[in-house]
Design a protein around this motif. Sequence first.
Motif, mmCIF file in Angstrom:
data_model
loop_
_atom_site.group_PDB
_atom_site.id
_atom_site.type_symbol
_atom_site.label_atom_id
_atom_site.label_comp_id
_atom_site.label_asym_id
_atom_site.label_seq_id
_atom_site.Cartn_x
_atom_site.Cartn_y
_atom_site.Cartn_z
ATOM 1 N N GLU A 146 10.450 -11.851 -22.812
ATOM 2 C CA GLU A 146 11.384 -12.802 -21.887
ATOM 3 C C GLU A 146 11.804 -13.450 -22.500
ATOM 4 O OE1 GLU A 146 9.509 -15.984 -18.622
ATOM 5 O OE2 GLU A 146 7.888 -14.058 -19.148
ATOM 6 N N SER A 147 11.749 -14.648 -23.439
ATOM 7 C CA SER A 147 12.575 -14.732 -24.487
ATOM 8 C C SER A 147 13.869 -14.147 -24.808
ATOM 9 C CB SER A 147 12.109 -15.630 -25.163
ATOM 10 O OG SER A 147 13.039 -15.828 -25.768
ATOM 11 N N LEU A 148 13.542 -12.934 -25.204
ATOM 12 C CA LEU A 148 14.225 -12.334 -25.524
ATOM 13 C C LEU A 148 15.554 -12.025 -24.382
ATOM 14 C CD1 LEU A 148 15.985 -10.198 -27.887
ATOM 15 C CD2 LEU A 148 14.247 -8.498 -27.301
ATOM 16 N N ILE A 149 15.647 -11.644 -23.670
ATOM 17 C CA ILE A 149 16.140 -10.932 -22.143
ATOM 18 C C ILE A 149 17.144 -12.433 -22.027
ATOM 19 C CG2 ILE A 149 15.893 -10.380 -19.904
ATOM 20 C CD1 ILE A 149 13.366 -8.412 -19.988
ATOM 21 N N LEU A 150 16.046 -13.229 -21.817
ATOM 22 C CA LEU A 150 17.203 -14.210 -21.099
ATOM 23 C C LEU A 150 18.568 -14.797 -22.342
ATOM 24 C CD1 LEU A 150 14.191 -17.263 -20.335
ATOM 25 C CD2 LEU A 150 16.379 -16.445 -19.351
ATOM 26 N N SER A 151 18.129 -15.016 -23.978
ATOM 27 C CA SER A 151 18.917 -15.116 -24.426
ATOM 28 C C SER A 151 20.434 -13.702 -24.637
ATOM 29 C CB SER A 151 18.165 -14.589 -26.101
ATOM 30 O OG SER A 151 17.656 -15.842 -26.225
ATOM 31 N N LEU A 152 19.448 -11.774 -24.170
ATOM 32 C CA LEU A 152 20.796 -11.495 -24.344
ATOM 33 C C LEU A 152 21.466 -11.379 -23.309
ATOM 34 C CD1 LEU A 152 18.195 -8.556 -25.804
ATOM 35 C CD2 LEU A 152 20.123 -9.295 -26.891
ATOM 36 N N ILE A 153 20.727 -11.447 -21.730
ATOM 37 C CA ILE A 153 21.413 -11.528 -20.721
ATOM 38 C C ILE A 153 22.795 -12.889 -20.810
ATOM 39 C CG2 ILE A 153 21.703 -12.586 -18.200
ATOM 40 C CD1 ILE A 153 18.721 -11.336 -18.153
ATOM 41 N N GLY A 154 22.091 -14.171 -21.489
ATOM 42 C CA GLY A 154 23.457 -15.310 -21.777
ATOM 43 C C GLY A 154 24.165 -14.324 -22.741
#
Length: 402
Positions: free
Chosen positions: A330-338
């Motif tokens: 979940e943390s990784l997806i937030l950063s990747l989308i950003g």
Amino acid sequence: MNILESFKVAIESILANKLRSFLTMLGIIIGISSVITIVAIGKGGQKRITAEFEDIGVNVLEVKVDTNTQLSTKDYFTLDDIKEIKNRIDEVKNVAPLVQRPVTAKFEKATKRAILLGTTNDYSSIFSLDILYGRFINERDTLLGKNVVVIDNVSAKNIFGYEDCVGKTVKLGSRDNMINAVIVGVYKNEGGTFAAAFGGNMPIFAYVPITFMQKLIPNEFNITQMQVLISNSKNSEEVARNIIRLVESRHFNKDKYKAENLVKQLDQVNNIINIFTMIIGAIAGISLIVGGIGVMNIMLVSVTERTREIGIRKAIGATRRDILIQFLIESLILSLIGGVIGMMLGTLFAYAIGVFLKIEPTVSMSTVLIAFLFSSAVGIFFGIYPANKAAKLDPIEALRYE
């Protein structure tokens, strides 16, 4: 729970809190877009400068008086030196002496600062000036020391309201020695929009015959440099030595002069641009740390909000590893989308700024890849603590949590 299911649950959690998720990603977006914009503009600037040097050509030598040595009046170049170099060294095609001085320029209704470059007609054969109106300095101007001047189009428009000011008169010099000069040409200022943005604060950049310059600054007139166009760059070092030997023999001195190929200066310029790009990029990258802290903060809030959910998952068989991976993803997806949004915005901003500065930005795949990997690293690094905290929750205590 497999990886695919973890991704699905993470996406659902992010979409359930769209505004909060976007605000969390904002720091990552700003950081990535800033870094990509700065690096792209920096590389585009390097490309532009390299092209400018190539336009000048690799066949130009810059010969200077070494100001770090003990000098007397007889050590400076003379106009006779220029003639001798051109006539006696076969590889030399053109020689343009240069004397640069700040002066005051008075027009009908305005007084401006001006940077005057005293030279000869050979200058236009070495450096490409785009003459928009009128002409450049010619041989007759230099021989007779005629009071003529060539100014840039941006200055012409700022002063007269239009560019074609050929035939207008201007007073040049210092407070004690002002001389009338006629504008015979207007050249294109390569700074363009950037120069125009400074409006009336931008000094005039103008060319005058070197013999006219001698009349303007009789007490300060010293020729300290010349630009030499040679026929073959392969012989540049030998030609440079021959020029220096010839001048030394004429002035009866030694070790007072130096010469180098202009293209050699390109490496120094590129190094300076690289250093500035890295420094400014690093400063912009600080916002990524701020963004990472935002990700950690929201993930800790998410752990607290979903404590009961974690307890239920553990009660029905989810392992500590499953919970850890769930929150890390979940943390990784937030950063990747950003990161992806930041990359797109950074590229867009780079091209928008490039249009204004008339620079073609260079967005390389290596820069995009580094930005992508960095945003991933931020997501993993700042997501480890919240994910670990969630994984360590006792299922019984979690189920009791209200």
